[in-house]
Write an enzyme that holds these catalytic residues in place. Structure first.
Site, short mmCIF file in Angstrom:
data_model
loop_
_atom_site.label_atom_id
_atom_site.label_comp_id
_atom_site.label_asym_id
_atom_site.label_seq_id
_atom_site.Cartn_x
_atom_site.Cartn_y
_atom_site.Cartn_z
CG ASN A 139 -18.72 17.97 -19.46
OD1 ASN A 139 -17.77 18.33 -18.77
ND2 ASN A 139 -18.67 16.88 -20.20
CG HIS A 165 -15.72 16.44 -24.57
ND1 HIS A 165 -15.30 15.49 -23.66
CD2 HIS A 165 -15.46 15.92 -25.80
CE1 HIS A 165 -14.82 14.45 -24.30
NE2 HIS A 165 -14.90 14.69 -25.61
CB SER A 210 -18.27 20.32 -27.47
OG SER A 210 -17.85 19.84 -28.72
CG ASP A 245 -18.59 13.65 -22.92
OD1 ASP A 245 -18.86 14.43 -22.00
OD2 ASP A 245 -17.52 13.01 -22.98
C1 GAR Z 1 -10.37 20.15 -20.24
O1 GAR Z 1 -9.86 20.08 -21.54
C2 GAR Z 1 -11.74 19.50 -20.17
O2 GAR Z 1 -12.50 19.69 -21.30
C3 GAR Z 1 -11.37 18.06 -20.05
O3 GAR Z 1 -10.34 18.08 -19.11
C4 GAR Z 1 -9.58 19.27 -19.28
C5 GAR Z 1 -9.39 19.92 -17.94
O4 GAR Z 1 -8.36 20.85 -17.99
N1 GAR Z 1 -12.50 17.29 -19.66
C6 GAR Z 1 -12.77 16.09 -20.17
O5 GAR Z 1 -12.05 15.52 -20.96
C7 GAR Z 1 -14.06 15.47 -19.67
N2 GAR Z 1 -14.43 14.37 -20.52
P1 GAR Z 1 -8.11 21.88 -16.79
O6 GAR Z 1 -8.18 21.10 -15.50
O7 GAR Z 1 -6.76 22.44 -17.04
O8 GAR Z 1 -9.19 22.93 -16.89
#
Ligand code: GAR
Length: 201
Positions: free
Chosen positions: A106, A108, A135, A144
């Site tokens: 994952n 984060h 991360s 997480d």
């Molecule tokens: C990313 O920053 C990812 O880490 C986060 O959502 C965003 C997706 O962006 N995920 C979380 O917060 C999960 N807890 P994207 O759709 O533009 O790749």
């Protein structure tokens, strides 16, 4: 060649970076399918790269477990070597985590264990943090809480909003994700050390 399934919920900008990296002939991994829990904008990136997609709409299932069972059967069709959660904004049920871990990672947008959960960027700002980070972790049964594979600090700048800070975090997340996938593919990063211990009888 390591085969990768990517699960998303949103714009899929990190997915796109992974698709671009893995499209190069010398990259040792290939994205074989992109799945989502909703009609995610990020499907457009998969389509541009000719990668199949599937959707398992969370809201159409009565329980998280039923949703997870359908997600699991879709993943089994592709049987990837690695599953990447790249902005999937749903907690996976325990059975899905158990089926893939530790081959389930994952990304984060915070320096875990700081600011876990769905609002890592917002929570860092609300806490008045002067630095946060990005991360990549192995998914375990918690939110997480899994082993950290890569992470990097990013400063919070005066005047940062959730959007500006997230936009500075994402390029770092992408680089870390691509490096981790490459490391897993080459064997430099051995996920088997995170295998759950065999149950005692
Ligand atoms: C990313 O920053 C990812 O880490 C986060 O959502 C965003 C997706 O962006 N995920 C979380 O917060 C999960 N807890 P994207 O759709 O533009 O790749």
């Amino acid at each position: 060649m390591l085969t990768v399934a990517v699960l998303i919920s949103g714009t899929g900008s990190n997915l796109r970076a992974l698709l671009e990296a893995t499209a190069s002939a010398d990259f040792p991994a290939r994205v074989v399918v992109v799945g989502a829990d909703r009609q995610a904008d990020g499907f457009a990136h998969a389509e541009q790269f000719g990668i199949p997609t599937f959707m398992v709409p969370f809201r159409e299932f009565e329980t998280r477990e039923q949703w997870g069972a359908e997600l699991q059967s879709q993943l089994e069709v592709w049987n990837p070597d690695l599953v990447v959660l790249s902005g999937l904004m749903r907690l996976l049920p325990a059975a899905v985590v158990a089926a893939w871990a530790p081959r389930l990672i994952n990304t984060h947008p915070a320096y875990l264990p700081e600011f876990p959960g769905a609002h890592g960027v917002r929570d860092a700002l609300a806490a008045g943090a002067t630095q946060t980070g990005a991360s990549v972790i192995v998914v375990d049964g918690g939110v997480d809480t899994g082993p950290i594979l890569a992470q990097e600090r990013i400063p919070v700048l005066p005047g940062d909003t959730e959007h500006t800070l997230h936009e500075r975090i994402k390029p770092v997340e992408r680089r870390l994700l691509i490096d981790v996938v490459r490391g897993i593919a080459t064997g430099e990063l051995d996920l088997s050390r995170f295998d759950a211990p065999a149950p005692t009888v």
